[in-house]
Design a protein around this motif. Structure first.
Motif, short mmCIF file in Angstrom:
data_model
loop_
_atom_site.label_atom_id
_atom_site.label_comp_id
_atom_site.label_asym_id
_atom_site.label_seq_id
_atom_site.Cartn_x
_atom_site.Cartn_y
_atom_site.Cartn_z
N LEU A 13 0.82 -1.22 0.00
CA LEU A 13 0.00 0.00 0.00
C LEU A 13 0.85 1.27 0.00
CD1 LEU A 13 -2.65 -1.07 2.65
CD2 LEU A 13 -2.82 -1.23 0.15
N LEU A 14 0.61 2.11 -0.97
CA LEU A 14 1.30 3.40 -1.03
C LEU A 14 1.02 4.22 0.22
CD1 LEU A 14 2.98 5.51 -2.53
CD2 LEU A 14 0.89 6.19 -3.75
N GLU A 15 -0.18 4.10 0.75
CA GLU A 15 -0.56 4.86 1.95
C GLU A 15 0.36 4.54 3.13
OE1 GLU A 15 -2.81 2.96 0.22
OE2 GLU A 15 -3.77 4.60 -0.86
N ASP A 16 0.80 3.30 3.23
CA ASP A 16 1.72 2.94 4.31
C ASP A 16 3.06 3.66 4.14
OD1 ASP A 16 -0.09 1.30 5.64
OD2 ASP A 16 0.61 -0.52 4.62
N ALA A 17 3.58 3.66 2.93
CA ALA A 17 4.85 4.35 2.67
C ALA A 17 4.70 5.84 2.93
CB ALA A 17 5.32 4.10 1.25
N GLU A 18 3.59 6.42 2.50
CA GLU A 18 3.35 7.86 2.73
C GLU A 18 3.24 8.18 4.21
OE1 GLU A 18 -0.07 8.38 0.22
OE2 GLU A 18 1.18 8.97 -1.50
N HIS A 19 2.62 7.27 4.97
CA HIS A 19 2.53 7.45 6.42
C HIS A 19 3.92 7.55 7.04
CE1 HIS A 19 1.66 6.71 10.65
NE2 HIS A 19 2.51 5.70 10.59
N TRP A 20 4.80 6.59 6.68
CA TRP A 20 6.14 6.58 7.27
C TRP A 20 6.98 7.74 6.78
CZ3 TRP A 20 6.70 4.47 11.64
CH2 TRP A 20 5.88 3.41 12.01
N LEU A 21 6.76 8.18 5.56
CA LEU A 21 7.45 9.39 5.09
C LEU A 21 7.09 10.58 5.97
CD1 LEU A 21 7.27 9.28 1.19
CD2 LEU A 21 9.32 9.57 2.59
N GLN A 22 5.82 10.71 6.29
CA GLN A 22 5.37 11.81 7.14
C GLN A 22 5.95 11.69 8.55
OE1 GLN A 22 3.95 14.63 6.43
NE2 GLN A 22 3.99 15.27 8.56
N VAL A 23 5.94 10.49 9.09
CA VAL A 23 6.51 10.27 10.43
C VAL A 23 7.97 10.70 10.45
CG1 VAL A 23 7.21 8.47 12.08
CG2 VAL A 23 4.90 8.43 11.09
N TYR A 24 8.73 10.28 9.44
CA TYR A 24 10.15 10.62 9.42
C TYR A 24 10.38 12.09 9.12
CZ TYR A 24 11.74 6.01 10.52
OH TYR A 24 12.00 4.84 11.20
N ARG A 25 9.52 12.72 8.33
CA ARG A 25 9.65 14.18 8.14
C ARG A 25 9.50 14.90 9.47
NH1 ARG A 25 7.25 13.49 2.94
NH2 ARG A 25 5.16 13.49 3.84
N GLU A 26 8.50 14.50 10.25
CA GLU A 26 8.28 15.12 11.56
C GLU A 26 9.46 14.90 12.49
OE1 GLU A 26 4.48 14.14 13.34
OE2 GLU A 26 3.53 14.16 11.36
N LEU A 27 9.97 13.68 12.52
CA LEU A 27 11.11 13.38 13.39
C LEU A 27 12.36 14.14 12.96
CD1 LEU A 27 10.57 9.56 13.94
CD2 LEU A 27 10.45 11.36 15.68
N LEU A 28 12.58 14.25 11.66
CA LEU A 28 13.74 15.01 11.17
C LEU A 28 13.62 16.47 11.57
CD1 LEU A 28 14.15 13.38 7.66
CD2 LEU A 28 15.86 13.37 9.49
N THR A 29 12.45 17.03 11.45
CA THR A 29 12.24 18.43 11.85
C THR A 29 12.53 18.60 13.34
OG1 THR A 29 10.61 18.80 10.11
CG2 THR A 29 10.52 20.28 12.02
N PHE A 30 12.03 17.67 14.14
CA PHE A 30 12.23 17.72 15.59
C PHE A 30 13.71 17.64 15.95
CE2 PHE A 30 12.54 15.35 19.64
CZ PHE A 30 12.01 16.32 20.48
N LYS A 31 14.43 16.67 15.40
CA LYS A 31 15.85 16.50 15.72
C LYS A 31 16.68 17.68 15.26
CE LYS A 31 15.41 12.44 17.58
NZ LYS A 31 15.67 12.12 18.96
#
Length: 102
Positions: A31-49
């Motif tokens: 599912l593309l939605e799963d990959a998009e979910h994790w992309l968003q999670v990692y974008r948020e974590l990268l911003t935070f760090k």
């Protein structure tokens, strides 16, 4: 958390093989939605760090040597975490492209 457990937890966060809860199950998802979910999670974590690293740099300005030394050690750990997060973000970018092209 005991200091030994805290150290192990920190080492896990810097380990390139470390995955977030639920992430491993999604790596082979069709599912593309799963990959998009994790992309968003990692974008948020990268911003935070990145924000933490900038904040640490500001706090070192004019601080005493012991504070600078301690914050510098924290920054090393944050950079290692940031490297891992960037690698995982890249993985999910590739996975999303792969699923878009199917």
């Amino acid at each position: 958390m005991e200091s030994g457990n805290a150290r192990e937890g920190a080492e896990d966060l810097m380990d390139p093989g470390h995955r977030l809860p639920g992430e491993v199950d999604s790596e082979s998802s069709p599912l593309l939605e799963d990959a998009e979910h994790w992309l968003q999670v990692y974008r948020e974590l990268l911003t935070f760090k990145r924000t933490l690293l900038r904040t640490a740099e500001v706090h070192k300005e004019g601080a005493s040597e012991p504070v600078v030394a301690e914050v510098s050690e924290d920054q090393k750990m944050l950079r290692a975490e940031l490297d891992r997060l960037e690698q995982r973000h890249s993985f999910w970018q590739g996975r999303a492209r792969e699923l878009q092209n199917r």
